[in-house]
Design a protein around this motif. Structure first.
Motif, PDB file in Angstrom:
ATOM      1  N   SER A 106       4.905  -6.073   5.323  1.00 55.60           N
ATOM      2  CA  SER A 106       5.445  -6.873   4.225  1.00 55.60           C
ATOM      3  C   SER A 106       4.636  -8.154   4.036  1.00 55.60           C
ATOM      4  O   SER A 106       4.314  -8.549   2.912  1.00 55.60           O
ATOM      5  N   ARG A 107       4.292  -8.793   5.147  1.00 51.37           N
ATOM      6  CA  ARG A 107       3.521 -10.032   5.069  1.00 51.37           C
ATOM      7  C   ARG A 107       2.165  -9.804   4.417  1.00 51.37           C
ATOM      8  O   ARG A 107       1.725 -10.566   3.549  1.00 51.37           O
ATOM      9  N   LEU A 108       1.501  -8.733   4.804  1.00 51.38           N
ATOM     10  CA  LEU A 108       0.182  -8.436   4.248  1.00 51.38           C
ATOM     11  C   LEU A 108       0.264  -8.076   2.767  1.00 51.38           C
ATOM     12  O   LEU A 108      -0.601  -8.459   1.975  1.00 51.38           O
ATOM     13  N   VAL A 109       1.317  -7.336   2.393  1.00 50.48           N
ATOM     14  CA  VAL A 109       1.479  -6.958   0.981  1.00 50.48           C
ATOM     15  C   VAL A 109       1.681  -8.206   0.130  1.00 50.48           C
ATOM     16  O   VAL A 109       1.055  -8.370  -0.921  1.00 50.48           O
ATOM     17  N   MET A 110       2.564  -9.104   0.565  1.00 50.52           N
ATOM     18  CA  MET A 110       2.818 -10.315  -0.218  1.00 50.52           C
ATOM     19  C   MET A 110       1.605 -11.230  -0.240  1.00 50.52           C
ATOM     20  O   MET A 110       1.329 -11.878  -1.249  1.00 50.52           O
ATOM     21  N   LYS A 111       0.848 -11.273   0.854  1.00 54.28           N
ATOM     22  CA  LYS A 111      -0.341 -12.104   0.902  1.00 54.28           C
ATOM     23  C   LYS A 111      -1.395 -11.629  -0.091  1.00 54.28           C
ATOM     24  O   LYS A 111      -2.158 -12.418  -0.647  1.00 54.28           O
ATOM     25  N   GLY A 112      -1.415 -10.325  -0.350  1.00 51.87           N
ATOM     26  CA  GLY A 112      -2.438  -9.767  -1.228  1.00 51.87           C
ATOM     27  C   GLY A 112      -2.096  -9.812  -2.706  1.00 51.87           C
ATOM     28  O   GLY A 112      -2.859  -9.313  -3.534  1.00 51.87           O
ATOM     29  N   GLN A 113      -0.956 -10.393  -3.078  1.00 46.20           N
ATOM     30  CA  GLN A 113      -0.533 -10.403  -4.484  1.00 46.20           C
ATOM     31  C   GLN A 113      -0.982 -11.676  -5.195  1.00 46.20           C
ATOM     32  O   GLN A 113      -1.098 -12.735  -4.588  1.00 46.20           O
ATOM     33  N   GLY A 114      -1.190 -11.540  -6.526  1.00 40.47           N
ATOM     34  CA  GLY A 114      -1.465 -12.709  -7.363  1.00 40.47           C
ATOM     35  C   GLY A 114      -2.900 -13.166  -7.254  1.00 40.47           C
ATOM     36  O   GLY A 114      -3.754 -12.536  -6.644  1.00 40.47           O
ATOM     37  N   VAL A 140       2.424  -3.661  -7.838  1.00 42.84           N
ATOM     38  CA  VAL A 140       3.871  -3.529  -7.893  1.00 42.84           C
ATOM     39  C   VAL A 140       4.348  -2.415  -6.967  1.00 42.84           C
ATOM     40  O   VAL A 140       5.387  -2.524  -6.309  1.00 42.84           O
ATOM     41  N   ASP A 141       3.583  -1.341  -6.914  1.00 42.74           N
ATOM     42  CA  ASP A 141       3.979  -0.205  -6.067  1.00 42.74           C
ATOM     43  C   ASP A 141       4.056  -0.603  -4.591  1.00 42.74           C
ATOM     44  O   ASP A 141       4.981  -0.190  -3.869  1.00 42.74           O
ATOM     45  N   ALA A 142       3.099  -1.419  -4.160  1.00 41.04           N
ATOM     46  CA  ALA A 142       3.097  -1.841  -2.756  1.00 41.04           C
ATOM     47  C   ALA A 142       4.305  -2.718  -2.445  1.00 41.04           C
ATOM     48  O   ALA A 142       4.946  -2.568  -1.402  1.00 41.04           O
ATOM     49  N   LEU A 143       4.620  -3.628  -3.366  1.00 44.27           N
ATOM     50  CA  LEU A 143       5.802  -4.469  -3.187  1.00 44.27           C
ATOM     51  C   LEU A 143       7.070  -3.619  -3.148  1.00 44.27           C
ATOM     52  O   LEU A 143       7.954  -3.823  -2.311  1.00 44.27           O
ATOM     53  N   HIS A 144       7.121  -2.667  -4.070  1.00 41.64           N
ATOM     54  CA  HIS A 144       8.282  -1.784  -4.153  1.00 41.64           C
ATOM     55  C   HIS A 144       8.445  -0.990  -2.857  1.00 41.64           C
ATOM     56  O   HIS A 144       9.543  -0.893  -2.291  1.00 41.64           O
ATOM     57  N   ASP A 145       7.336  -0.425  -2.358  1.00 44.03           N
ATOM     58  CA  ASP A 145       7.411   0.384  -1.138  1.00 44.03           C
ATOM     59  C   ASP A 145       7.840  -0.451   0.071  1.00 44.03           C
ATOM     60  O   ASP A 145       8.630   0.000   0.910  1.00 44.03           O
ATOM     61  N   ALA A 146       7.304  -1.684   0.141  1.00 43.90           N
ATOM     62  CA  ALA A 146       7.671  -2.553   1.267  1.00 43.90           C
ATOM     63  C   ALA A 146       9.163  -2.855   1.243  1.00 43.90           C
ATOM     64  O   ALA A 146       9.835  -2.821   2.284  1.00 43.90           O
ATOM     65  N   MET A 147       9.693  -3.134   0.039  1.00 45.82           N
ATOM     66  CA  MET A 147      11.111  -3.468  -0.040  1.00 45.82           C
ATOM     67  C   MET A 147      11.977  -2.252   0.264  1.00 45.82           C
ATOM     68  O   MET A 147      12.974  -2.343   0.985  1.00 45.82           O
ATOM     69  N   VAL A 150      15.836  -8.869   8.383  1.00 41.12           N
ATOM     70  CA  VAL A 150      15.520  -7.815   7.409  1.00 41.12           C
ATOM     71  C   VAL A 150      15.967  -8.241   6.015  1.00 41.12           C
ATOM     72  O   VAL A 150      15.220  -8.120   5.039  1.00 41.12           O
ATOM     73  N   HIS A 151      17.184  -8.767   5.900  1.00 36.52           N
ATOM     74  CA  HIS A 151      17.676  -9.238   4.604  1.00 36.52           C
ATOM     75  C   HIS A 151      16.806 -10.377   4.076  1.00 36.52           C
ATOM     76  O   HIS A 151      16.509 -10.436   2.877  1.00 36.52           O
ATOM     77  N   VAL A 152      16.401 -11.280   4.957  1.00 38.11           N
ATOM     78  CA  VAL A 152      15.556 -12.403   4.528  1.00 38.11           C
ATOM     79  C   VAL A 152      14.219 -11.895   4.001  1.00 38.11           C
ATOM     80  O   VAL A 152      13.702 -12.378   2.993  1.00 38.11           O
ATOM     81  N   GLU A 153      13.655 -10.884   4.673  1.00 40.35           N
ATOM     82  CA  GLU A 153      12.359 -10.358   4.232  1.00 40.35           C
ATOM     83  C   GLU A 153      12.477  -9.681   2.873  1.00 40.35           C
ATOM     84  O   GLU A 153      11.569  -9.795   2.031  1.00 40.35           O
ATOM     85  N   ILE A 154      13.575  -8.978   2.641  1.00 40.59           N
ATOM     86  CA  ILE A 154      13.797  -8.366   1.326  1.00 40.59           C
ATOM     87  C   ILE A 154      13.847  -9.455   0.259  1.00 40.59           C
ATOM     88  O   ILE A 154      13.255  -9.326  -0.824  1.00 40.59           O
ATOM     89  N   ALA A 155      14.554 -10.542   0.540  1.00 37.99           N
ATOM     90  CA  ALA A 155      14.636 -11.642  -0.423  1.00 37.99           C
ATOM     91  C   ALA A 155      13.259 -12.238  -0.679  1.00 37.99           C
ATOM     92  O   ALA A 155      12.931 -12.589  -1.822  1.00 37.99           O
ATOM     93  N   LYS A 156      12.425 -12.342   0.355  1.00 40.03           N
ATOM     94  CA  LYS A 156      11.079 -12.903   0.174  1.00 40.03           C
ATOM     95  C   LYS A 156      10.234 -12.023  -0.737  1.00 40.03           C
ATOM     96  O   LYS A 156       9.456 -12.516  -1.560  1.00 40.03           O
ATOM     97  N   ILE A 157      10.379 -10.700  -0.605  1.00 38.43           N
ATOM     98  CA  ILE A 157       9.617  -9.792  -1.474  1.00 38.43           C
ATOM     99  C   ILE A 157      10.067  -9.964  -2.916  1.00 38.43           C
ATOM    100  O   ILE A 157       9.244 -10.022  -3.836  1.00 38.43           O
ATOM    101  N   CYS A 158      11.381 -10.065  -3.128  1.00 40.16           N
ATOM    102  CA  CYS A 158      11.882 -10.279  -4.490  1.00 40.16           C
ATOM    103  C   CYS A 158      11.378 -11.589  -5.057  1.00 40.16           C
ATOM    104  O   CYS A 158      11.013 -11.685  -6.235  1.00 40.16           O
ATOM    105  N   ASN A 159      11.340 -12.600  -4.217  1.00 35.97           N
ATOM    106  CA  ASN A 159      10.836 -13.899  -4.660  1.00 35.97           C
ATOM    107  C   ASN A 159       9.357 -13.807  -5.012  1.00 35.97           C
ATOM    108  O   ASN A 159       8.900 -14.380  -6.003  1.00 35.97           O
ATOM    109  N   CYS A 160       8.613 -13.059  -4.198  1.00 35.77           N
ATOM    110  CA  CYS A 160       7.187 -12.863  -4.477  1.00 35.77           C
ATOM    111  C   CYS A 160       7.000 -12.151  -5.810  1.00 35.77           C
ATOM    112  O   CYS A 160       6.173 -12.542  -6.630  1.00 35.77           O
TER     113      CYS A 160
END
Length: 878
Positions: free
Chosen positions: A684-692, A700-707, A735-745
């Motif tokens: 999850s950390r690597l996916v969010m780091k690679g965005q934007g 989007v697919d990577a973010l979706h899969d991670a969540m 786990v819940h916090v990480e899901i929220a971070k992906i949504c925020n990303c």
């Protein structure tokens, strides 16, 4: 250890750092090979023409490690052979005095050379195992024996050795020196817990026990390997007297009856006495009985008291001053002020205030001290204010060895016997969340950054059971022993604690345990009242009752230190003490009475050597207050393993719930938390780091899969809980916090995505909902599993309600605060300032309940993190 360090320096290599030192004791070949390669890579020789290639260095270091392993094995063999020989001790063959003195001089020279070559970083290794001895028989009831009467290995019960010091002292962790009896026969002596300042020079050591000092060693133990506990160990059998606690040695004086008929066979050249040693005999005696009424004695008393005070021996200094005042024919203003200062140093603030109120000619310094005493008396009765907590916090941030001046506060608690759990602390009335229950300073604690041991990591290996003790555990025991000698009134609060399941309780532990005890040093100390201290019991009390706290820190960088700490001032060549060797050892007697619960109802927070304890929830009268020995956030099996040394099965609510889930489910949950979850979090950390970014496509697919993977993990974890378990499911928090971070990303990428793509992305993530909904709900879910519930239920279509909470989390305390601030930040993005401020206010309230210190501390801990800067600014200006 000394041979290994010397050889490493010879190869141009650095000594092992604090974490590698513990690896040295791991005898697994693969572990040793990896460590050897790592040290070889750290060569300080940058000369490309060096003949020492990497392969040669690797092989050389590996060979050194093999030699070190053989030396460890030799120590174990010596230990076993001594245990076997105890049944049949044999008379010793005396070694010529001249040879012993030459060997001692050579050892001192080697130590001095090693320190000079170590660039301020000098690891040390000592050993223990088997019985630890201490005498409880008064010297008057013992019979004298000579060196020629000694047998080895044996403890000479019922006897004492009359001797005198004939060599300089060699300091490693303990002290070694040579003594001789009146017949001129000499023997080495090693004394454990001689000093906690491992940087004393030869001259400073000599001022503590100079050549010519007469000693009586009570019931001496003659060992086949006497230096193993004091060091440096040589892996060779060297017979000598091993003294496990300094209280077994009595310093004799010219007027002692034991010396009245003694004639020493050997002549002794005494070193010239320096002015600072002029009154050495008084400094060693601790008592004021020999003082006489004269101006010279009054000056000598002041000199001795100031030396005592500089050494931290408040009780001895107080006794000297009190004895001199008792024989003075007229008032002495300087002695009066010194007595007041010593009372203040001892924490006896009411007595200090009273003494200062009656001084004949108070100075401005006394007026200032009187004002401080009055403030601390108020603090003792009412507890430390929020401003005082803030001062504790910032002082402890400035230094990693902060010792604070405060008055012990005891709130609405009392000591009770708890069925099946020994003593505990119970509330005498109902308390509210955040109410201060205890504020206590440590007795004789030790920090790894203390001046006397900074850069000198110490390891003690028990050759019997493999137990390892580290720097502050060892030196805290030394501090405690000297503290109890100096101030025997502290014996009950410290020795009244238990020393673990394997040692019988002391006589002190059988007495009623006091909530408060007098800090006034006794004005006189008769020989019959002197303490006989069992070093093994002190070690046990520290192992089972002392705290090894990490200091409260900023959330933006938990490891950060403001300039001024020991680590920032240390030379670059001195590795920072981390891990086990960097932990403090803080004995707080009354807080140590608290029993354990993985699910605590109080928060214990450390500021330097001070601990404050506050109620986490509204607690009724009669509730036993309990804090954590081990973190409840850890898996059940880990908690149980860490608690095993206490030999009890935890019966807290969390452990009962975990056991109710069944062994199979607990194992599954632990496997998920130890294996699957860390891997998914890293992904999850690597996916969010690679965005934007301007040149990166949004995946989007990577973010979706991670969540989705994390959401599936939530379901897997949920299946490991019993259906009747209730809300407390702390493993779900992150786990819940990480899901929220992906949504925020994902939400933060909206500006870089076309409208049509954005709508598709939102629908892909959470069909029928806004990203804000799932982000917000994930944080609420994270709070719910640790017991925090909003006052008003959530709305799927609107976030206009001010959803705050008024219940503290049960676990994951700082993580819960981060969730609250993240929810506030979401409201701020949605321009709902009222709700944002409400949630930030709730986070502040929770922080006050756990830690206190007001806005200053809250902002310093959380405002340094840019993540929350905007919402905290709005809260402050609201």
């Amino acid at each position: 250890m000394e041979d290994l360090l010397r050889s490493l320096r010879g190869l141009g290599l650095q000594a092992p750092n604090s974490e590698q030192l513990l690896e040295l004791l791991d005898q697994e070949p693969e572990s040793q090979r990896r460590l050897a390669q790592l040290l070889a890579l750290q060569s300080k020789d940058d000369n490309d023409d060096s003949l020492l290639t990497k392969d040669i260095l690797d092989a050389g270091v590996q060979a050194l490690f093999e030699n070190f392993a053989r030396a460890l094995q030799k120590e174990k063999e010596l230990f076993k052979s001594e245990l076997n020989a105890l049944a049949v001790p044999k008379p010793i063959k005396t070694v010529p005095r001249k040879a012993l003195l030459a060997r001692q001089a050579a050892e001192i020279k080697r130590m001095q050379e090693a320190w000079a070559a170590s660039e301020g970083y000098h690891p040390r290794l000592i050993f223990d195992g088997g019985d630890t001895y201490h005498s409880t028989t008064p010297l008057s009831q013992l019979k004298a024996l000579s060196v020629r009467n000694l047998k080895a290995p044996a403890r000479h019960v019922g006897s004492f050795l009359l001797c005198r010091v004939v060599s300089c002292l060699n300091l490693y962790v303990g002290c070694t020196f040579i003594v001789e009896d009146s017949a001129g026969d000499a023997v080495p002596v090693s004394v454990s817990h001689f000093t906690s300042n491992l940087k004393l020079s030869i001259a400073e050591l000599s001022s503590l026990l100079p050549i010519g000092t007469a000693l009586a060693i009570r019931e001496p133990y003659l060992s086949l390997n006497h230096a193993s506990r004091a060091g440096p160990a040589s892996s060779k059998s060297v017979i000598g007297i091993r003294v496990d606690t300094p209280t077994d040695i009595k310093v004799l004086h010219d007027d002692d009856a034991l010396l009245s008929d003694v004639t020493w066979k050997e002549s002794l050249t005494l070193p010239a006495a320096s002015p600072s040693l002029k009154h050495l005999k008084w400094l060693q005696r601790f008592s004021g009985k020999s003082y006489h009424s004269s101006d010279a004695d009054s000056a000598a008393a002041k000199d001795a008291a100031h030396v005592f005070r500089a050494q931290g021996r408040t009780g001895a200094a107080y006794r000297v001053v009190s004895a001199q005042q008792a024989v003075n024919s007229s008032a002495d203003a300087e002695l009066e002020e010194l007595q007041c200062q010593l009372l203040f140093d001892a924490g006896a603030y009411p007595e200090a205030f009273e003494a200062m109120s009656s001084t004949t000619s108070p100075s401005s310094a006394m007026a200032t001290l009187k004002h401080k005493s009055q403030g601390l008396m108020t603090e003792a009765g009412q507890g430390c204010s929020s401003a005082r907590v803030a001062s504790f916090y910032f002082t402890s941030q400035l230094s990693d060895k902060a010792r604070l001046t405060t008055a012990d506060f005891v709130g609405p608690v009392t000591v009770r016997d708890i069925p099946g759990a020994g003593r505990g602390l119970v509330l005498t009335r109902e308390v509210e969340p955040g109410e201060l229950l205890l504020c206590c300073r440590a007795i004789g604690g030790s920090f790894a950054a203390d001046e006397g041991c900074s850069g000198i990591p110490v390891i003690r290996l028990n050759l019997e059971d493999g137990l390892i003790s580290t720097t502050t555990q060892i030196l805290a025991a030394t501090n405690i022993i000297h503290c109890l000698i100096d101030r025997p009134n502290l014996a009950l609060p410290f020795l009244g604690l238990t020393a673990g399941p394997k040692l019988p309780v002391s006589k002190w532990a059988k007495q009623p345990y006091p909530l408060r005890w007098s800090n006034v040093p006794p004005s006189a100390l008769d020989e019959k009242d002197e303490l006989d201290i069992d070093a093994a019991y002190v070690d046990g009390v520290l192992r089972f009752n002392a705290f090894g706290p990490g200091q409260i820190s900023r959330k933006s960088d938990p490891k950060a230190k403001i300039s001024g700490g020991a680590s920032s001032n240390a030379a670059a060549s001195i590795p920072e003490m981390t891990g086990e060797l960097g932990r403090a050892t803080m004995p707080h007697p009354l807080p140590a009475i608290l029993n354990h619960s993985c699910l605590p109802n109080v928060s214990s927070v450390f500021f330097g050597d001070v601990v404050t304890t506050r109620a986490l929830h509204r607690l009724p009268t009669g509730t036993e207050i309990m804090h954590q020995y081990v973190k409840g956030e850890q898996p059940y099996a880990v908690r149980s393993a860490q608690l095993s040394k206490h030999e009890f099965k935890c019966g807290c609510t969390l452990c009962v719930l975990d056991r109710g889930d069944g062994d199979e489910n607990v194992k599954k949950r632990q496997a998920i938390m130890g294996g699957t979850l860390p891997a998914l979090l890293e992904r999850s950390r690597l996916v969010m780091k690679g965005q934007g970014g301007p040149e990166k496509e949004v995946d989007v697919d990577a973010l979706h899969d991670a969540m989705r993977s994390l959401q599936a993990l939530v379901q897997d974890l949920q299946h490991t809980y019993s259906s009747t378990r209730g809300y407390l499911r702390p493993e779900l928090m992150h786990v819940h916090v990480e899901i929220a971070k992906i949504c925020n990303c994902a939400g933060s990428l909206e500006q870089s995505i076309q409208v049509s793509e954005r709508n598709a992305m939102l629908d892909e993530f959470c069909p029928g909902f806004e990203l804000a909904d799932i982000f917000w709900q994930s944080y609420l879910d994270a709070l719910a599993v640790v017991g925090v519930q909003p006052r008003q239920g959530p709305s799927a279509s609107s976030h206009t309600s001010s959803l705050t909470c008024d219940k503290m989390p049960d676990l994951h305390f700082d993580d819960a605060l981060a969730c609250m601030l993240s929810i506030a930040k979401l409201y701020l993005r949605m321009e709902d300032t009222e709700s944002a401020v409400a949630w930030t206010r709730t986070a502040f309230w929770a922080h006050e309940c756990m830690i206190n210190g007001g806005v200053e501390v809250f902002m310093d801990r959380w405002g340094q993190d840019e993540t929350y800067a905007d919402v905290l600014h709005v809260w402050q200006t609201a």
